[in-house]
Design a protein around this motif. Structure first.
Motif, short mmCIF file in Angstrom:
data_model
loop_
_atom_site.label_atom_id
_atom_site.label_comp_id
_atom_site.label_asym_id
_atom_site.label_seq_id
_atom_site.Cartn_x
_atom_site.Cartn_y
_atom_site.Cartn_z
N GLN A 182 0.82 -1.21 0.00
CA GLN A 182 0.00 0.00 0.00
C GLN A 182 0.85 1.26 0.00
O GLN A 182 0.44 2.30 -0.50
N ARG A 183 2.05 1.14 0.58
CA ARG A 183 2.90 2.32 0.68
C ARG A 183 4.02 2.34 -0.36
O ARG A 183 4.58 3.39 -0.64
N LEU A 184 4.34 1.18 -0.92
CA LEU A 184 5.28 1.15 -2.05
C LEU A 184 4.50 1.44 -3.32
O LEU A 184 3.39 0.95 -3.51
N LYS A 185 5.07 2.23 -4.19
CA LYS A 185 4.42 2.45 -5.48
C LYS A 185 4.55 1.18 -6.33
O LYS A 185 5.41 0.34 -6.10
N ALA A 186 3.68 1.06 -7.32
CA ALA A 186 3.60 -0.17 -8.11
C ALA A 186 4.94 -0.57 -8.70
O ALA A 186 5.29 -1.75 -8.75
N SER A 187 5.74 0.43 -9.12
CA SER A 187 7.01 0.11 -9.75
C SER A 187 7.98 -0.54 -8.79
O SER A 187 8.91 -1.22 -9.19
N ARG A 188 7.80 -0.33 -7.48
CA ARG A 188 8.70 -0.91 -6.50
C ARG A 188 8.14 -2.16 -5.86
O ARG A 188 8.89 -2.95 -5.28
N THR A 189 6.84 -2.36 -5.93
CA THR A 189 6.24 -3.55 -5.37
C THR A 189 6.79 -4.81 -6.03
O THR A 189 7.01 -5.84 -5.38
N ILE A 190 7.07 -4.73 -7.32
CA ILE A 190 7.56 -5.91 -8.04
C ILE A 190 8.98 -6.28 -7.60
O ILE A 190 9.45 -7.37 -7.90
N ASP A 191 9.66 -5.36 -6.89
CA ASP A 191 11.01 -5.65 -6.41
C ASP A 191 11.01 -6.45 -5.11
O ASP A 191 12.06 -6.92 -4.68
N ALA A 192 9.85 -6.59 -4.47
CA ALA A 192 9.80 -7.21 -3.15
C ALA A 192 9.85 -8.73 -3.23
O ALA A 192 9.07 -9.36 -3.98
N VAL A 193 10.74 -9.33 -2.45
CA VAL A 193 10.80 -10.79 -2.32
C VAL A 193 9.70 -11.21 -1.36
O VAL A 193 9.64 -10.73 -0.22
N ARG A 194 8.84 -12.13 -1.80
CA ARG A 194 7.68 -12.53 -0.98
C ARG A 194 7.74 -14.00 -0.62
O ARG A 194 8.28 -14.81 -1.37
N TYR A 195 7.15 -14.32 0.53
CA TYR A 195 7.02 -15.72 0.94
C TYR A 195 5.89 -15.82 1.96
O TYR A 195 5.45 -14.80 2.53
N VAL A 196 5.41 -17.03 2.20
CA VAL A 196 4.31 -17.24 3.14
C VAL A 196 4.86 -17.48 4.53
O VAL A 196 5.73 -18.33 4.74
N ASP A 197 4.34 -16.72 5.49
CA ASP A 197 4.76 -16.85 6.88
C ASP A 197 4.18 -18.14 7.45
O ASP A 197 2.96 -18.33 7.46
N PRO A 198 5.03 -19.06 7.94
CA PRO A 198 4.51 -20.32 8.49
C PRO A 198 3.70 -20.13 9.76
O PRO A 198 2.95 -21.02 10.15
N VAL A 199 3.83 -18.97 10.40
CA VAL A 199 3.08 -18.72 11.64
C VAL A 199 1.69 -18.16 11.34
O VAL A 199 0.68 -18.70 11.76
N SER A 200 1.66 -17.05 10.60
CA SER A 200 0.37 -16.39 10.33
C SER A 200 -0.30 -16.89 9.06
O SER A 200 -1.49 -16.63 8.84
N GLN A 201 0.44 -17.61 8.21
CA GLN A 201 -0.04 -18.07 6.90
C GLN A 201 -0.39 -16.90 5.98
O GLN A 201 -1.12 -17.07 5.02
N ARG A 202 0.16 -15.73 6.27
CA ARG A 202 -0.03 -14.57 5.41
C ARG A 202 1.25 -14.31 4.61
O ARG A 202 2.33 -14.77 4.99
N THR A 203 1.11 -13.59 3.52
CA THR A 203 2.27 -13.29 2.67
C THR A 203 3.11 -12.18 3.30
O THR A 203 2.59 -11.11 3.63
N LEU A 204 4.38 -12.47 3.46
CA LEU A 204 5.33 -11.49 3.97
C LEU A 204 6.21 -10.99 2.82
O LEU A 204 6.32 -11.65 1.79
N ALA A 205 6.83 -9.84 3.02
CA ALA A 205 7.73 -9.28 2.02
C ALA A 205 8.98 -8.75 2.69
O ALA A 205 8.90 -8.15 3.77
N ILE A 206 10.13 -9.02 2.07
CA ILE A 206 11.38 -8.41 2.51
C ILE A 206 11.49 -7.06 1.81
O ILE A 206 11.32 -6.96 0.60
N ARG A 207 11.75 -6.04 2.59
CA ARG A 207 11.70 -4.67 2.05
C ARG A 207 12.71 -4.45 0.92
O ARG A 207 13.88 -4.79 1.05
#
Length: 368
Positions: free
Chosen positions: A53-78
């Motif tokens: 929500q705070r990263l602009k679209a051009s920078r969102t694609i740079d984020a490394v994502r994975y599923v958190d085994p605790v919350s089962q939600r998608t996390l991103a490394i900044r």
């Protein structure tokens, strides 16, 4: 054997470069702190939804994502820390009187490397001024960036200014362009493609020729300014440049937009002699609050790795070899004077093996 190899875009930083980078970072943050910028330290990982929500679209694609085994939600490394500073200012520090001055330092990680920038992991240091983006705020931010780099002995500094919303301002007023063609026009102006710009709207061609040394480029833009639509921006830009006059070289490229997609009225890139590419960038932007309100802000980010890798801010080694049997108090006195002391722990050890430039004797340091 491949177990010791690192992924593409990652590398170890060895002595003396790791120490140089740490020292550079400390001096940058120290200069910022002296101007009232207090440090915050956001986490390396956040929920992807909130970060996006705070990263602009051009920078969102740079984020490394994975599923958190605790919350089962998608996390991103900044991939960038600026958005995290905005989150902190808009939430946990929303009650703080404005403007709020914050500094930061930390690692960022990109999903993929750019063609001209093969590094995927890098250090980012910066300052953000939240609550204002007027000329006075811009003067302070640009001035702090320059002062911090000069305090870190980074030589040959130059700054290139741009006006990120220039085309939008003109296209919405005196030089109207069909909305569906504005992005293409911006792209072709950024590429300095005169033929393509002429095919879209030839009235914008003077913007290509306006780039160059600051004073001359500013004059050309003032002459081009249709209906005075850019007057406040150009006057503000002149005042910012006036505060830097004589301190560093300045240029102006009014249509530069690569990396400035989320900036508003002003953007700038910082360069240093002998270093390929920029060593920092900054500009004005808006911080998004949870209720949808946008707050003005301005800041800059610096990249210590680029500076050190470019051969700048790497101090000469000054290491003092301390032979076995030396009075510890004498070695302590040398450290108090700024020497790095390296104790001999074995009879076979030598100043050369320990990369020492001097040897401690009763008479004091002597050349190794």
């Amino acid at each position: 054997m491949t177990s010791s190899l690192l992924p593409e875009g990652f590398h170890d930083r060895l002595p003396p470069f790791a120490d140089a980078a740490a020292s550079l970072e400390a001096r940058l943050l120290g200069a910022a702190f002296a101007h009232g910028y207090e440090r915050v330290d956001p986490p390396l990982v956040e929920f992807f939804e909130g970060l996006a929500q705070r990263l602009k679209a051009s920078r969102t694609i740079d984020a490394v994502r994975y599923v958190d085994p605790v919350s089962q939600r998608t996390l991103a490394i900044r991939p960038d820390i600026t958005a995290q500073i905005g989150r902190i200012a808009a939430t946990r520090m929303a009650h703080h009187p404005r403007p709020v001055r914050l500094s930061y330092a930390g690692q960022v990680l990109k999903l993929r490397a750019a063609e001209l920038d093969p590094e995927r992991e890098m250090r980012q240091v910066g300052c953000e001024l939240i609550g204002l983006d007027n000329v006075a705020a811009a003067q302070e931010i640009v001035g702090v960036a320059v002062e911090a780099l000069q305090a870190a002995d980074v030589a040959g500094l130059s700054i290139d200014f741009t006006l990120p919303d220039l085309v939008d301002t003109l296209a919405a007023g005196p030089l109207s362009v069909a909305p569906e063609r504005i992005e293409l026009l911006k792209d072709r102006l950024d590429a300095k493609d005169a033929g393509a710009v002429a095919a879209i709207d030839a009235r914008y061609l003077p913007l290509i020729e306006a780039a160059g040394p600051f004073a001359a480029a500013h004059d050309r833009l003032c002459a081009f300014d249709v209906g005075g639509a850019l007057r406040s921006r150009l006057d503000g830009l002149w005042k910012i440049a006036e505060a830097l006059d004589g301190r560093i070289a300045m240029t102006l490229d009014p249509t530069e937009r690569h990396g400035f997609e989320y900036q508003s009225w002003i953007g700038f890139s910082i360069f240093a002699g002998g270093v390929r590419g920029e060593i920092g960038r900054g500009g004005s932007y808006t911080v998004l609050h949870d209720e949808g309100r946008e707050e003005p802000a301005i800041g800059f980010s610096l990249y210590p790795d680029v500076i050190v890798d470019g051969g700048l801010s790497v101090p000469e080694r000054r290491r003092l070899f301390v032979p076995i049997g030396t009075d510890p108090a004498l070695a302590g006195a040398m450290r108090a004077e700024g020497w790095v002391t390296v104790a001999q722990l074995d009879a076979g050890d030598s100043p050369e093996a320990q990369l020492c430039t001097h040897v401690l004797t009763i008479a004091g340091p002597t050349g190794a």
